[in-house]
Motif scaffolding. Structure first.
Motif, PDB file in Angstrom:
ATOM      1  N   GLU A 130       0.758  -1.074  -0.216  1.00 43.17           N
ATOM      2  CA  GLU A 130       0.004   0.060  -0.125  1.00 43.17           C
ATOM      3  C   GLU A 130       0.843   1.366  -0.044  1.00 43.17           C
ATOM      4  N   ALA A 131       1.967   1.079   0.739  1.00 39.03           N
ATOM      5  CA  ALA A 131       3.005   2.326   0.598  1.00 39.03           C
ATOM      6  C   ALA A 131       3.507   2.335  -0.818  1.00 39.03           C
ATOM      7  N   GLU A 132       4.196   1.422  -1.156  1.00 41.44           N
ATOM      8  CA  GLU A 132       4.646   1.496  -2.601  1.00 41.44           C
ATOM      9  C   GLU A 132       3.550   2.014  -3.636  1.00 41.44           C
ATOM     10  N   ALA A 133       2.493   1.554  -3.692  1.00 41.27           N
ATOM     11  CA  ALA A 133       1.298   2.054  -4.432  1.00 41.27           C
ATOM     12  C   ALA A 133       1.122   3.554  -4.261  1.00 41.27           C
ATOM     13  N   LEU A 134       1.312   4.084  -3.230  1.00 43.04           N
ATOM     14  CA  LEU A 134       0.925   5.504  -2.929  1.00 43.04           C
ATOM     15  C   LEU A 134       2.324   6.410  -3.383  1.00 43.04           C
ATOM     16  N   TYR A 135       3.359   5.595  -3.158  1.00 43.53           N
ATOM     17  CA  TYR A 135       4.573   6.487  -4.023  1.00 43.53           C
ATOM     18  C   TYR A 135       4.500   6.342  -5.340  1.00 43.53           C
ATOM     19  N   LEU A 136       4.124   5.318  -6.202  1.00 43.15           N
ATOM     20  CA  LEU A 136       3.991   5.244  -7.490  1.00 43.15           C
ATOM     21  C   LEU A 136       2.998   6.077  -7.932  1.00 43.15           C
ATOM     22  N   LYS A 137       1.902   6.336  -7.338  1.00 44.98           N
ATOM     23  CA  LYS A 137       0.910   7.132  -7.602  1.00 44.98           C
ATOM     24  C   LYS A 137       1.281   8.844  -7.693  1.00 44.98           C
ATOM     25  N   ARG A 138       2.165   9.117  -6.892  1.00 42.22           N
ATOM     26  CA  ARG A 138       2.499  10.307  -6.745  1.00 42.22           C
ATOM     27  C   ARG A 138       3.629  10.757  -7.601  1.00 42.22           C
ATOM     28  N   GLY A 139       4.357   9.561  -8.286  1.00 42.63           N
ATOM     29  CA  GLY A 139       5.187  10.023  -9.235  1.00 42.63           C
ATOM     30  C   GLY A 139       6.736   9.759  -8.719  1.00 42.63           C
ATOM     31  N   TRP A 140       6.856   9.008  -7.786  1.00 43.38           N
ATOM     32  CA  TRP A 140       8.041   8.382  -7.231  1.00 43.38           C
ATOM     33  C   TRP A 140       8.516   7.484  -8.041  1.00 43.38           C
ATOM     34  N   THR A 141      10.004   7.304  -8.324  1.00 40.50           N
ATOM     35  CA  THR A 141      10.352   6.300  -9.152  1.00 40.50           C
ATOM     36  C   THR A 141      11.219   5.422  -8.291  1.00 40.50           C
ATOM     37  N   TRP A 147      22.392   3.380   0.814  1.00 37.61           N
ATOM     38  CA  TRP A 147      23.033   3.441   2.583  1.00 37.61           C
ATOM     39  C   TRP A 147      22.017   4.164   3.212  1.00 37.61           C
ATOM     40  N   PRO A 148      21.441   3.849   4.446  1.00 38.57           N
ATOM     41  CA  PRO A 148      21.928   2.890   5.211  1.00 38.57           C
ATOM     42  C   PRO A 148      21.158   1.457   5.210  1.00 38.57           C
ATOM     43  N   TYR A 149      20.786   1.111   4.023  1.00 37.28           N
ATOM     44  CA  TYR A 149      19.679  -0.019   3.903  1.00 37.28           C
ATOM     45  C   TYR A 149      20.207  -1.138   3.278  1.00 37.28           C
ATOM     46  N   ARG A 150      21.540  -0.930   2.709  1.00 38.54           N
ATOM     47  CA  ARG A 150      21.856  -1.926   1.820  1.00 38.54           C
ATOM     48  C   ARG A 150      22.020  -3.421   2.604  1.00 38.54           C
ATOM     49  N   GLU A 151      22.098  -3.559   3.749  1.00 41.40           N
ATOM     50  CA  GLU A 151      21.807  -4.837   4.423  1.00 41.40           C
ATOM     51  C   GLU A 151      20.784  -5.306   4.675  1.00 41.40           C
ATOM     52  N   MET A 152      19.751  -4.377   4.279  1.00 40.01           N
ATOM     53  CA  MET A 152      18.334  -4.913   4.122  1.00 40.01           C
ATOM     54  C   MET A 152      17.757  -5.206   2.637  1.00 40.01           C
ATOM     55  N   ASP A 153      18.083  -6.197   2.191  1.00 40.76           N
ATOM     56  CA  ASP A 153      17.813  -6.721   0.810  1.00 40.76           C
ATOM     57  C   ASP A 153      16.290  -6.934   0.558  1.00 40.76           C
ATOM     58  N   PHE A 154      15.568  -6.676   1.449  1.00 42.31           N
ATOM     59  CA  PHE A 154      13.875  -6.431   1.200  1.00 42.31           C
ATOM     60  C   PHE A 154      13.456  -5.002   0.994  1.00 42.31           C
ATOM     61  N   SER A 155      14.459  -3.954   1.111  1.00 42.93           N
ATOM     62  CA  SER A 155      14.135  -2.629   0.977  1.00 42.93           C
ATOM     63  C   SER A 155      13.659  -2.307  -0.380  1.00 42.93           C
ATOM     64  N   ARG A 156      12.719  -1.420  -0.388  1.00 47.81           N
ATOM     65  CA  ARG A 156      12.271  -0.723  -1.663  1.00 47.81           C
ATOM     66  C   ARG A 156      12.507   0.612  -1.522  1.00 47.81           C
ATOM     67  N   CYS A 157      13.290   1.238  -2.327  1.00 48.67           N
ATOM     68  CA  CYS A 157      13.895   2.647  -2.434  1.00 48.67           C
ATOM     69  C   CYS A 157      13.271   3.243  -3.418  1.00 48.67           C
ATOM     70  N   TYR A 158      12.769   4.772  -3.127  1.00 51.37           N
ATOM     71  CA  TYR A 158      12.281   5.282  -4.270  1.00 51.37           C
ATOM     72  C   TYR A 158      12.983   6.905  -4.052  1.00 51.37           C
ATOM     73  N   GLU A 159      12.698   7.581  -5.239  1.00 48.27           N
ATOM     74  CA  GLU A 159      13.137   9.035  -5.131  1.00 48.27           C
ATOM     75  C   GLU A 159      12.149   9.736  -5.940  1.00 48.27           C
ATOM     76  N   LEU A 160      11.984  11.162  -5.711  1.00 42.80           N
ATOM     77  CA  LEU A 160      11.234  12.128  -6.384  1.00 42.80           C
ATOM     78  C   LEU A 160      12.123  13.265  -6.640  1.00 42.80           C
ATOM     79  N   THR A 161      12.193  13.575  -8.015  1.00 46.82           N
ATOM     80  CA  THR A 161      13.160  14.607  -8.385  1.00 46.82           C
ATOM     81  C   THR A 161      12.319  15.905  -8.016  1.00 46.82           C
ATOM     82  N   LEU A 162      12.988  16.916  -7.645  1.00 43.53           N
ATOM     83  CA  LEU A 162      12.413  18.000  -7.275  1.00 43.53           C
ATOM     84  C   LEU A 162      12.826  19.255  -7.583  1.00 43.53           C
ATOM     85  N   ALA A 163      12.020  20.339  -8.031  1.00 46.23           N
ATOM     86  CA  ALA A 163      12.399  21.827  -8.670  1.00 46.23           C
ATOM     87  C   ALA A 163      12.325  22.488  -7.401  1.00 46.23           C
ATOM     88  N   TYR A 164      13.335  23.414  -7.375  1.00 49.54           N
ATOM     89  CA  TYR A 164      13.262  24.204  -6.022  1.00 49.54           C
ATOM     90  C   TYR A 164      12.383  25.193  -5.961  1.00 49.54           C
TER      91      TYR A 164
END
Length: 168
Positions: A130-141, A147-164
């Motif tokens: 449900e969290a991943e669906a929210l992020y994707l819906k909002r345009g996160w990639t 780091w610091p989650y590399r030891e957690m191979d079950f992590s799902r990481c996202y970014e959102l490009t920002l305009a200042y």
């Protein structure tokens, strides 16, 4: 039914924020019970902020409030090595599907944008669709685990490009 939500900036130690973080833990801990050992291992390492949030790194702590002023959601924006990162995003079950999460995410994204950073990042787990669906819906990639989650191979990481956008 959508509601009118307001956002309030509060100290990290605000009792309402603490209660919402506890509710989040109570909801998510059972999903990851078989991985608790790893969370404990990471939380014990002061140099690794995966398991804890140092107060000096917090940019803002936000609550989303319902029409009666009751805290229905929580999120933290912290500085992680020079990048804004969203942490502890949580909306109470009775407020889900009513726009609270979107209002809270928008406010956190706006605070991140005001830092002048080119992007904002976040990490979630593979048992939070449900969290991943929210992020994707909002345009996160989706991005590689950072780091610091590399030891957690079950992590799902996202970014959102920002305009200042300077603060209002």
């Amino acid at each position: 039914m959508r509601q009118n939500w307001t956002v309030e900036s509060v100290p990290l130690e605000d009792p309402r924020a603490q209660r919402l973080r506890q509710a989040m833990a109570e909801e998510l801990d059972p999903r990851y019970a078989d991985r608790q050992w790893l969370f404990e291992k990471l939380a014990s390492r002061e140099e690794n902020p995966a398991g804890h949030i140092a107060p000096q790194t917090v940019i803002t702590t936000l609550l989303v409030l319902d029409a009666e002023g009751t805290a229905a959601g929580h999120g933290i924006l912290r500085d992680l090595g020079g990048e804004p990162e969203i942490k502890r995003l949580y909306v109470v079950p009775e407020a889900r599907g009513k726009g609270a999460a979107g209002v809270l995410m928008q406010a956190l994204e706006d605070h991140a944008r005001a830092t002048g950073a080119p992007r904002v990042i976040l990490q979630t787990g593979d048992r939070q669709p449900e969290a991943e669906a929210l992020y994707l819906k909002r345009g996160w990639t989706p991005i590689p685990i950072y780091w610091p989650y590399r030891e957690m191979d079950f992590s799902r990481c996202y970014e959102l490009t920002l305009a200042y956008a300077p603060p209002a």
